[in-house]
Motif scaffolding. Structure first.
Motif, PDB file in Angstrom:
ATOM      1  N   VAL A 186     -27.817  19.088   1.471  1.00  0.00           N
ATOM      2  CA  VAL A 186     -28.353  18.502   0.230  1.00  0.00           C
ATOM      3  C   VAL A 186     -27.479  18.924  -0.948  1.00  0.00           C
ATOM      4  O   VAL A 186     -26.732  19.898  -0.865  1.00  0.00           O
ATOM      5  CB  VAL A 186     -29.827  18.923  -0.034  1.00  0.00           C
ATOM      6  CG1 VAL A 186     -30.736  18.381   1.038  1.00  0.00           C
ATOM      7  CG2 VAL A 186     -29.955  20.435  -0.150  1.00  0.00           C
ATOM      8  N   LYS A 187     -27.611  18.189  -2.048  1.00  0.00           N
ATOM      9  CA  LYS A 187     -26.761  18.480  -3.203  1.00  0.00           C
ATOM     10  C   LYS A 187     -27.221  19.724  -3.957  1.00  0.00           C
ATOM     11  O   LYS A 187     -26.412  20.453  -4.506  1.00  0.00           O
ATOM     12  CB  LYS A 187     -26.768  17.284  -4.170  1.00  0.00           C
ATOM     13  CG  LYS A 187     -25.950  16.108  -3.658  1.00  0.00           C
ATOM     14  CD  LYS A 187     -25.793  15.055  -4.763  1.00  0.00           C
ATOM     15  CE  LYS A 187     -25.203  13.781  -4.196  1.00  0.00           C
ATOM     16  NZ  LYS A 187     -25.821  12.571  -4.739  1.00  0.00           N
ATOM     17  N   HIS A 188     -28.527  19.929  -4.031  1.00  0.00           N
ATOM     18  CA  HIS A 188     -29.039  21.010  -4.869  1.00  0.00           C
ATOM     19  C   HIS A 188     -30.045  21.877  -4.102  1.00  0.00           C
ATOM     20  O   HIS A 188     -30.956  21.336  -3.467  1.00  0.00           O
ATOM     21  CB  HIS A 188     -29.757  20.460  -6.108  1.00  0.00           C
ATOM     22  CG  HIS A 188     -28.977  19.400  -6.817  1.00  0.00           C
ATOM     23  ND1 HIS A 188     -27.945  19.694  -7.681  1.00  0.00           N
ATOM     24  CD2 HIS A 188     -29.051  18.054  -6.764  1.00  0.00           C
ATOM     25  CE1 HIS A 188     -27.431  18.565  -8.144  1.00  0.00           C
ATOM     26  NE2 HIS A 188     -28.092  17.553  -7.602  1.00  0.00           N
ATOM     27  N   THR A 209     -35.224  21.973  -2.688  1.00  0.00           N
ATOM     28  CA  THR A 209     -34.027  21.252  -2.250  1.00  0.00           C
ATOM     29  C   THR A 209     -34.164  19.783  -2.647  1.00  0.00           C
ATOM     30  O   THR A 209     -35.249  19.206  -2.556  1.00  0.00           O
ATOM     31  CB  THR A 209     -33.853  21.356  -0.722  1.00  0.00           C
ATOM     32  OG1 THR A 209     -35.048  20.912  -0.085  1.00  0.00           O
ATOM     33  CG2 THR A 209     -33.522  22.758  -0.304  1.00  0.00           C
ATOM     34  N   THR A 210     -33.062  19.200  -3.094  1.00  0.00           N
ATOM     35  CA  THR A 210     -33.105  17.794  -3.505  1.00  0.00           C
ATOM     36  C   THR A 210     -31.697  17.224  -3.656  1.00  0.00           C
ATOM     37  O   THR A 210     -30.739  17.982  -3.878  1.00  0.00           O
ATOM     38  CB  THR A 210     -33.889  17.623  -4.836  1.00  0.00           C
ATOM     39  OG1 THR A 210     -34.029  16.228  -5.127  1.00  0.00           O
ATOM     40  CG2 THR A 210     -33.187  18.308  -5.995  1.00  0.00           C
ATOM     41  N   ASN A 211     -31.581  15.925  -3.535  1.00  0.00           N
ATOM     42  CA  ASN A 211     -30.337  15.222  -3.881  1.00  0.00           C
ATOM     43  C   ASN A 211     -30.447  14.563  -5.248  1.00  0.00           C
ATOM     44  O   ASN A 211     -29.511  13.918  -5.702  1.00  0.00           O
ATOM     45  CB  ASN A 211     -30.025  14.145  -2.827  1.00  0.00           C
ATOM     46  CG  ASN A 211     -29.552  14.775  -1.530  1.00  0.00           C
ATOM     47  OD1 ASN A 211     -28.744  15.692  -1.533  1.00  0.00           O
ATOM     48  ND2 ASN A 211     -30.076  14.273  -0.416  1.00  0.00           N
ATOM     49  N   ASP A 212     -31.615  14.697  -5.876  1.00  0.00           N
ATOM     50  CA  ASP A 212     -31.900  14.010  -7.132  1.00  0.00           C
ATOM     51  C   ASP A 212     -31.524  14.917  -8.321  1.00  0.00           C
ATOM     52  O   ASP A 212     -32.130  15.986  -8.518  1.00  0.00           O
ATOM     53  CB  ASP A 212     -33.401  13.661  -7.161  1.00  0.00           C
ATOM     54  CG  ASP A 212     -33.774  12.813  -8.351  1.00  0.00           C
ATOM     55  OD1 ASP A 212     -34.200  11.675  -8.136  1.00  0.00           O
ATOM     56  OD2 ASP A 212     -33.654  13.305  -9.505  1.00  0.00           O
ATOM     57  N   LEU A 213     -30.540  14.494  -9.096  1.00  0.00           N
ATOM     58  CA  LEU A 213     -30.033  15.326 -10.195  1.00  0.00           C
ATOM     59  C   LEU A 213     -31.108  15.593 -11.247  1.00  0.00           C
ATOM     60  O   LEU A 213     -31.230  16.706 -11.771  1.00  0.00           O
ATOM     61  CB  LEU A 213     -28.807  14.656 -10.838  1.00  0.00           C
ATOM     62  CG  LEU A 213     -28.126  15.442 -11.955  1.00  0.00           C
ATOM     63  CD1 LEU A 213     -27.583  16.776 -11.442  1.00  0.00           C
ATOM     64  CD2 LEU A 213     -27.006  14.625 -12.588  1.00  0.00           C
ATOM     65  N   ALA A 272     -27.949  24.866   0.489  1.00  0.00           N
ATOM     66  CA  ALA A 272     -27.587  23.470   0.238  1.00  0.00           C
ATOM     67  C   ALA A 272     -26.614  22.973   1.311  1.00  0.00           C
ATOM     68  O   ALA A 272     -26.757  21.869   1.841  1.00  0.00           O
ATOM     69  CB  ALA A 272     -26.982  23.322  -1.155  1.00  0.00           C
ATOM     70  N   GLU A 273     -25.661  23.813   1.650  1.00  0.00           N
ATOM     71  CA  GLU A 273     -24.680  23.413   2.660  1.00  0.00           C
ATOM     72  C   GLU A 273     -25.339  23.276   4.034  1.00  0.00           C
ATOM     73  O   GLU A 273     -25.119  22.296   4.749  1.00  0.00           O
ATOM     74  CB  GLU A 273     -23.547  24.446   2.698  1.00  0.00           C
ATOM     75  CG  GLU A 273     -22.363  23.959   3.516  1.00  0.00           C
ATOM     76  CD  GLU A 273     -21.349  25.060   3.801  1.00  0.00           C
ATOM     77  OE1 GLU A 273     -21.302  26.048   3.044  1.00  0.00           O
ATOM     78  OE2 GLU A 273     -20.621  24.911   4.802  1.00  0.00           O
ATOM     79  N   ALA A 318     -34.556  17.994   3.599  1.00  0.00           N
ATOM     80  CA  ALA A 318     -33.492  17.030   3.305  1.00  0.00           C
ATOM     81  C   ALA A 318     -33.951  15.616   3.624  1.00  0.00           C
ATOM     82  O   ALA A 318     -33.148  14.702   3.720  1.00  0.00           O
ATOM     83  CB  ALA A 318     -32.243  17.377   4.121  1.00  0.00           C
TER      84      ALA A 318
END
Ligand code: PLP
Length: 176
Positions: free
Chosen positions: A10-12, A157-161, A5-6, A132
């Motif tokens: 991305v967030k997740h 990988t996603t930024n969507d919670l 993620a780092e 990403a």
């Protein structure tokens, strides 16, 4: 998961059994119905297309250009009122230039799901890393892929919670 993620920004990052599960879980999180269509390049590993079927939707094949990546012109022709998502495949680490279709996707509310199975660490002409770029990305860690492990594995990988939470439930029998 934390270091992926780092690295990708991305967030997740959610590890799963393989790249096919990664794609299928993302698509299932989009809650597609049987009349919903997902556009994908005709030239890819078969898992791209069957993950769409596994998620209960209909694959629609799009031609590729000379670089073997999704043809933006043919993509436009394949859009119907049922198109819900598109899966650009960054085949052999070549990165599909998402800007070519991003506006069209925004206009039609089409989700971009990246098949990044063959492209861990690859980035586009603006430096955006695969996985990403779209609403979510699917990586494979199969021994034949460019980032591989012993046995089998995959990463979402996603930024969507919502997608992240849903994929965490799907990967292990609803156990968090
Ligand atoms: C390998 C691959 C997959 C599926 O990954 P698995 O880990 O083998 O399930 C999906 N799409 C593409 C383009 C691939 O190369």
């Amino acid at each position: 998961e934390a270091s992926v993620a780092e690295y990708l920004g991305v967030k997740h990052a959610i590890s799963v059994g393989n790249g096919s599960d990664a794609l299928t879980f993302i698509l299932r999180s989009l809650q597609l119905g049987k009349d919903d269509e997902v556009i994908c390049p005709a030239n890819s590993f078969i898992a791209t297309a069957w993950s769409i079927i596994a998620a209960g939707a209909k694959p629609v094949f799009c031609d590729v250009t000379d670089d073997f990546l999704l043809d933006p012109n043919d993509f436009q022709k394949k859009i119907t009122k049922n198109t819900r998502a598109v899966i650009p495949v960054h085949l052999t680490g070549r990165v599909f230039e998402i800007n070519l279709i991003r506006e069209i996707c925004n206009d039609h509310s089409i989700s971009i799901v990246e098949d990044a199975a063959q492209s861990f660490g690859a980035y586009d002409s603006k430096g955006a890393k695969t996985g990403a770029i779209g609403i979510a990305g699917a990586f494979s860690l199969h021994p034949l892929k460019n980032l591989n492990i012993c046995g089998d594995g995959g990463i979402i990988t996603t930024n969507d919670l919502n997608i992240a939470q849903n994929c965490i439930l799907l990967r292990n029998h609803g156990l968090v």
